[in-house]
Design a protein around this motif. Structure first.
Motif, PDB file in Angstrom:
ATOM      1  N   ALA A  76       0.817  -1.214   0.000  1.00  0.00           N
ATOM      2  CA  ALA A  76       0.000   0.000   0.000  1.00  0.00           C
ATOM      3  C   ALA A  76       0.846   1.257   0.000  1.00  0.00           C
ATOM      4  CB  ALA A  76      -0.933  -0.001   1.207  1.00  0.00           C
ATOM      5  N   LEU A  77       2.046   1.211   0.582  1.00  0.00           N
ATOM      6  CA  LEU A  77       2.885   2.390   0.713  1.00  0.00           C
ATOM      7  C   LEU A  77       3.973   2.396  -0.352  1.00  0.00           C
ATOM      8  CD1 LEU A  77       3.267   2.452   4.596  1.00  0.00           C
ATOM      9  CD2 LEU A  77       1.638   3.728   3.193  1.00  0.00           C
ATOM     10  N   ARG A  78       4.303   3.568  -0.853  1.00  0.00           N
ATOM     11  CA  ARG A  78       5.304   3.681  -1.914  1.00  0.00           C
ATOM     12  C   ARG A  78       6.670   3.135  -1.502  1.00  0.00           C
ATOM     13  NH1 ARG A  78       8.952   6.946  -4.806  1.00  0.00           N
ATOM     14  NH2 ARG A  78       8.570   6.820  -7.061  1.00  0.00           N
ATOM     15  N   PRO A  79       7.158   3.373  -0.281  1.00  0.00           N
ATOM     16  CA  PRO A  79       8.461   2.789   0.080  1.00  0.00           C
ATOM     17  C   PRO A  79       8.479   1.262  -0.029  1.00  0.00           C
ATOM     18  CG  PRO A  79       7.882   4.518   1.626  1.00  0.00           C
ATOM     19  CD  PRO A  79       6.676   4.293   0.777  1.00  0.00           C
ATOM     20  N   ALA A  80       7.368   0.623   0.314  1.00  0.00           N
ATOM     21  CA  ALA A  80       7.306  -0.839   0.204  1.00  0.00           C
ATOM     22  C   ALA A  80       7.308  -1.274  -1.258  1.00  0.00           C
ATOM     23  CB  ALA A  80       6.061  -1.367   0.910  1.00  0.00           C
ATOM     24  N   ARG A  81       6.561  -0.558  -2.102  1.00  0.00           N
ATOM     25  CA  ARG A  81       6.547  -0.898  -3.522  1.00  0.00           C
ATOM     26  C   ARG A  81       7.919  -0.665  -4.135  1.00  0.00           C
ATOM     27  NH1 ARG A  81       1.986   2.271  -3.324  1.00  0.00           N
ATOM     28  NH2 ARG A  81       2.937   3.855  -4.674  1.00  0.00           N
ATOM     29  N   ARG A  82       8.570   0.405  -3.722  1.00  0.00           N
ATOM     30  CA  ARG A  82       9.897   0.716  -4.231  1.00  0.00           C
ATOM     31  C   ARG A  82      10.894  -0.382  -3.854  1.00  0.00           C
ATOM     32  NH1 ARG A  82      13.045   5.067  -5.864  1.00  0.00           N
ATOM     33  NH2 ARG A  82      15.166   5.092  -5.066  1.00  0.00           N
ATOM     34  N   ALA A  83      10.820  -0.846  -2.607  1.00  0.00           N
ATOM     35  CA  ALA A  83      11.708  -1.922  -2.160  1.00  0.00           C
ATOM     36  C   ALA A  83      11.457  -3.195  -2.955  1.00  0.00           C
ATOM     37  CB  ALA A  83      11.510  -2.174  -0.670  1.00  0.00           C
ATOM     38  N   PHE A  84      10.188  -3.489  -3.228  1.00  0.00           N
ATOM     39  CA  PHE A  84       9.840  -4.668  -4.019  1.00  0.00           C
ATOM     40  C   PHE A  84      10.423  -4.561  -5.419  1.00  0.00           C
ATOM     41  CE2 PHE A  84       7.185  -6.739  -7.170  1.00  0.00           C
ATOM     42  CZ  PHE A  84       7.000  -8.012  -6.650  1.00  0.00           C
TER      43      PHE A  84
END
Length: 409
Positions: free
Chosen positions: A381-389
Motif C-alpha cells: 500500500a505504501l510507496r516505500p514498500a513498492r519501491r523496495a519490491f
C-alpha cells in the motif's frame, strides 16, 4: 601442466556463454564446451520463449558487450499487475500494481526473447579473442588434482585449465561426478510455456495471475500484440492441457488470461517441463565451480532463474580476476570459497523464497486466499514498500558484483 585456458566452461545454453564473456572481459582465457551444433544454437526461429531480465542483468549484458544488439529488440516492463483469480474469471481487482517509475534508474525489467538473447551471446563469444568454442563436443571424463583440471572431449581433445566451471543445468553431470549432492523436492506442478498474439495492445504491462493450479504470468513482447505465457498447473492437468489440439489449448489459455488482452491466437511452439526445487549442497569442489541452474534450480514464479545465473557469473568473474591480479591460483579452494561465500546465501534464500510464494499462492482455500490477499495489499500500500519490491525484482539490492553495477572488473 600446459594450460589451454584459465577456465573450462561446460554448457552452451545461456549461462555458459554469459559466464565466458564475463571471464573474458576480466582478461581470462576461456574454453567454452557445448554439446550442441552452433547452427542449432543460432537458429533465429520464433518459439515464444522469453526472459524477464532485471536492471542489474541489463547492466551485466552492457558490460559484456551484447546489450546494444539486444536492447532495441526488447520490451520494457512499464507496469506489473498482480491478480488473484480462478480460470474463467474475467476482470478482477488487482492485488497490487507497480509502475516502472517506482525506481529512479528506469524500468525494473525488460523482456527479451530467447531467439534474440541466445544468438547475441554466442556471436559475442565467437568474436572474442579470449574465448575458444569447442562445439559440438561432449565431456567424456574429467580429472581434477593439485596441478589443475582436465576434460576429455568427444572430439578426441583433452583440454587443461586451473578451473572447471559447470554451466550444465539442474542435473549437472559435472557436479554429480564431483560427488556434490542436491537438496530439493518436486511440486507436483508442471510449467507450460507458449506465446500468443492478442487483439489488444499490452502497453508494456506484465501480469501475474495467481490461479489455484499455480501462477500464470503474461510477459509483454515487442510490438504490442504478442505476449509470452509462463504458467503452472498440477502435473496431471498440465499433461491434459498440453495434449489438446491448438483450438482447445487456446481456449484454456483464454480462460486463464481474464480477457485483459481480448481474443488470442497461439504463436510459436508449446513447451512443457516439470518443476522442482533443486539446490546444490556445495557450489564448489576442488577445481570446480557451479553457476546457474547447476547450483540452483528455482521455481519460475518470479522469472528470476536467468537473473540469478548472471549474478553468479559476475561474482565468479570478479573473484577470479582479483585472485589473478594477486598472483593466486584461480582454481585454489581458498579462491573458490570466496565465490561460494558471496553467492550461496543469496541464491538459496531466493530459491526458498520463491518456493514459499508458490506454495502460498497455489491454493484455492477461501480462508487462505482472504489472508494472503489482504497481506499483499497491506504490504504494497505504501510507496516505500513498492519501491523496495521493485528494487529487489530489478536485482539492484544487496552486495552486487561490479558488473551488475555497470562496472568492469
Amino acid at each position: 601442466m600446459t594450460q589451454d585456458a584459465d577456465a573450462l566452461i561446460v554448457g552452451g545454453g545461456l549461462n555458459g556463454p554469459a559466464t565466458a564473456l564475463a571471464l573474458a572481459g576480466a582478461e581470462l582465457r576461456v574454453a567454452l564446451i557445448d554439446a550442441a551444433e552452433p547452427d542449432v544454437r543460432m537458429d533465429p526461429g520464433f518459439d515464444g520463449r522469453a526472459y524477464n531480465l532485471g536492471l542489474a542483468s541489463r547492466r551485466f549484458l552492457t558490460v559484456v558487450g551484447v546489450w546494444d544488439e539486444i536492447g532495441p529488440q526488447s520490451q520494457p516492463v512499464r507496469e506489473v499487475v498482480l491478480e488473484d483469480a480462478r480460470p474463467g474469471e474475467r476482470a478482477v481487482a488487482a492485488l497490487a500494481h507497480f509502475d516502472h517509475d517506482e525506481i529512479d534508474e528506469g524500468p525494473a525489467a525488460q523482456i527479451v526473447e530467447d531467439r534474440v538473447l541466445r544468438p547475441a551471446l554466442l556471436r559475442a563469444c565467437q568474436a572474442h579473442p579470449r574465448i575458444a568454442i569447442h562445439a559440438p563436443a561432449t565431456v567424456l571424463a574429467t580429472r581434477r588434482d593439485d596441478a589443475g583440471a582436465e576434460a576429455d572431449l568427444s572430439t578426441g581433445e583433452t583440454l587443461r585449465a586451473p578451473l572447471l566451471i559447470a554451466c550444465d543445468g539442474r542435473d549437472s553431470p559435472l557436479a554429480r561426478a564431483a560427488g556434490i549432492r542436491r537438496t530439493g523436492w518436486g511440486y507436483d506442478q508442471t510449467g507450460l510455456v507458449c506465446a500468443v498474439e492478442h487483439e489488444k495492445d499490452h502497453q508494456g504491462v506484465a501480469r501475474q495471475r495467481f490461479l489455484p493450479g499455480g501462477p500464470f504470468a503474461v510477459l509483454p513482447l515487442p510490438g504490442g500484440r504478442r505476449s509470452s505465457l509462463v504458467w503452472t498447473e498440477r502435473t496431471a492437468e498440465a499433461r491434459r492441457i498440453h495434449a489438446l489440439p491448438d483450438a482447445d489449448y487456446r481456449a484454456e489459455v483464454e480462460a486463464r488470461m481474464g480477457g485483459a488482452l481480448g481474443a488470442v491466437t497461439l504463436a510459436g511452439k508449446r513447451w512443457m517441463y516439470p518443476l522442482k526445487l533443486s539446490v546444490a549442497q556445495s557450489w564448489i569442489a576442488p577445481r570446480l565451480a557451479l553457476v546457474g541452474d547447476a547450483a540452483h534450480a528455482v521455481h519460475p514464479i518470479a522469472g528470476q532463474g536467468l537473473n540469478l545465473g548472471l549474478r553468479d557469473a559476475a561474482a565468479l568473474a570478479e573473484v577470479l580476476a582479483e585472485a589473478k591480479r594477486r598472483g593466486e591460483d584461480i582454481g585454489a579452494s581458498l579462491v573458490l570459497e570466496r565465490y561460494q561465500t558471496w553467492r550461496r546465501f543469496d541464491g538459496v534464500s531466493l530459491a526458498l523464497g520463491m518456493d514459499a510464494v508458490n506454495r502460498l499462492f497455489s491454493s484455492d482455500d477461501p480462508a487462505l486466499r482472504l489472508i494472503r490477499d489482504a497481506g499483499v495489499r497491506l504490504a504494497t500500500a505504501l510507496r516505500p514498500a513498492r519501491r523496495a519490491f521493485m528494487r529487489e525484482a530489478a536485482g539492484v539490492s544487496g552486495d552486487l558484483p561490479k558488473m551488475l553495477r555497470g562496472e568492469r572488473v
